[in-house]
Design a protein around this motif. Sequence first.
Motif, PDB file in Angstrom:
ATOM      1  N   UNK A   1       0.835  -1.213   0.000  1.00  0.00           N
ATOM      2  CA  UNK A   1       0.000   0.000   0.000  1.00  0.00           C
ATOM      3  C   UNK A   1       0.865   1.256   0.000  1.00  0.00           C
ATOM      4  N   UNK A   2       1.956   1.236   0.777  1.00  0.00           N
ATOM      5  CA  UNK A   2       2.846   2.393   0.832  1.00  0.00           C
ATOM      6  C   UNK A   2       3.523   2.628  -0.518  1.00  0.00           C
ATOM      7  N   UNK A   3       3.996   1.555  -1.136  1.00  0.00           N
ATOM      8  CA  UNK A   3       4.684   1.690  -2.419  1.00  0.00           C
ATOM      9  C   UNK A   3       3.734   2.178  -3.514  1.00  0.00           C
ATOM     10  N   UNK A   4       2.557   1.587  -3.603  1.00  0.00           N
ATOM     11  CA  UNK A   4       1.633   2.013  -4.657  1.00  0.00           C
ATOM     12  C   UNK A   4       1.152   3.447  -4.426  1.00  0.00           C
ATOM     13  N   UNK A   5       0.968   3.827  -3.166  1.00  0.00           N
ATOM     14  CA  UNK A   5       0.581   5.217  -2.879  1.00  0.00           C
ATOM     15  C   UNK A   5       1.697   6.172  -3.284  1.00  0.00           C
ATOM     16  N   UNK A   6       2.951   5.812  -2.994  1.00  0.00           N
ATOM     17  CA  UNK A   6       4.092   6.654  -3.374  1.00  0.00           C
ATOM     18  C   UNK A   6       4.199   6.772  -4.890  1.00  0.00           C
ATOM     19  N   UNK A   7       3.969   5.681  -5.600  1.00  0.00           N
ATOM     20  CA  UNK A   7       4.005   5.714  -7.067  1.00  0.00           C
ATOM     21  C   UNK A   7       2.902   6.626  -7.599  1.00  0.00           C
ATOM     22  N   UNK A   8       1.713   6.488  -7.063  1.00  0.00           N
ATOM     23  CA  UNK A   8       0.588   7.326  -7.495  1.00  0.00           C
ATOM     24  C   UNK A   8       0.879   8.810  -7.246  1.00  0.00           C
ATOM     25  N   UNK A   9       1.390   9.132  -6.056  1.00  0.00           N
ATOM     26  CA  UNK A   9       1.718  10.520  -5.726  1.00  0.00           C
ATOM     27  C   UNK A   9       2.833  11.056  -6.622  1.00  0.00           C
ATOM     28  N   UNK A  10       3.826  10.226  -6.894  1.00  0.00           N
ATOM     29  CA  UNK A  10       4.939  10.650  -7.749  1.00  0.00           C
ATOM     30  C   UNK A  10       4.458  10.963  -9.156  1.00  0.00           C
ATOM     31  N   UNK A  11       3.586  10.126  -9.676  1.00  0.00           N
ATOM     32  CA  UNK A  11       3.071  10.359 -11.033  1.00  0.00           C
ATOM     33  C   UNK A  11       2.195  11.606 -11.092  1.00  0.00           C
ATOM     34  N   UNK A  12       1.406  11.851 -10.043  1.00  0.00           N
ATOM     35  CA  UNK A  12       0.594  13.069  -9.988  1.00  0.00           C
ATOM     36  C   UNK A  12       1.491  14.303  -9.935  1.00  0.00           C
ATOM     37  N   UNK A  13       2.550  14.248  -9.110  1.00  0.00           N
ATOM     38  CA  UNK A  13       3.463  15.373  -9.004  1.00  0.00           C
ATOM     39  C   UNK A  13       4.138  15.647 -10.342  1.00  0.00           C
ATOM     40  N   UNK A  14       4.582  14.602 -11.021  1.00  0.00           N
ATOM     41  CA  UNK A  14       5.239  14.770 -12.313  1.00  0.00           C
ATOM     42  C   UNK A  14       4.287  15.411 -13.325  1.00  0.00           C
ATOM     43  N   UNK A  15       3.049  14.952 -13.331  1.00  0.00           N
ATOM     44  CA  UNK A  15       2.062  15.528 -14.253  1.00  0.00           C
ATOM     45  C   UNK A  15       1.911  17.029 -14.010  1.00  0.00           C
ATOM     46  N   UNK A  16       1.827  17.424 -12.756  1.00  0.00           N
ATOM     47  CA  UNK A  16       1.700  18.846 -12.424  1.00  0.00           C
ATOM     48  C   UNK A  16       2.943  19.647 -12.832  1.00  0.00           C
TER      49      UNK A  16
END
Length: 193
Positions: free
Chosen positions: A112-127
């Motif tokens: 859960x921690x890893x997938x949440x970090x991946x999701x947050x990282x991809x959102x940050x990159x998009x922004x």
Amino acid sequence: MYRILLVDDEPNILSALRRLLAAREADAGPIVEIFTSPREALARASEVAFELVISDYRMPGMDGVAFLKAFREIQPDAVRMILSGYTDFDALMSAINEAGIYRFISKPWRDAELTAAVHQALQMRHLLVENQRLADIIRVERGKLSRQEAELRRLESESPGITKVKWGEDGSVIFDDLEEVEPTEHIEIKPLH
């Protein structure tokens, strides 16, 4: 669709990560590429753009910080993360300062921690990419950036290395990684009458 690059010298870790990310992100359809060799991963990074790269810290031949520093030179817009079983504070600070990592995740990881970090990282990159695109539009409108320079930036972010072509004196394109090949046969082309 987005691309994730995973680099670890342990094939079992790579397989587990690939399964986890593909299962958790199935709706978005990520392309997950795995490499046990940091040098091969860098070669691939010069061919294809990745949104996210996750690297092990300790690998033979090249550690994660050196790999991510080199990766950042090729693809500065990709988000970089380190996954490691070692919690060396100096290594962590080096990774943050030298390679600009977004996140350090300990092995063994919690799914859960890893997938949440991946999701947050991809959102940050998009922004970040969207902010850069909008800033470039404003720079063009104010005359501080030409349309050609803005387009070159866009192309480089989509296809790393595409704007860095080496030209020969005769106008030919020079490929560094290709060997000189002797022609095996000479063919003369005659114009049609």
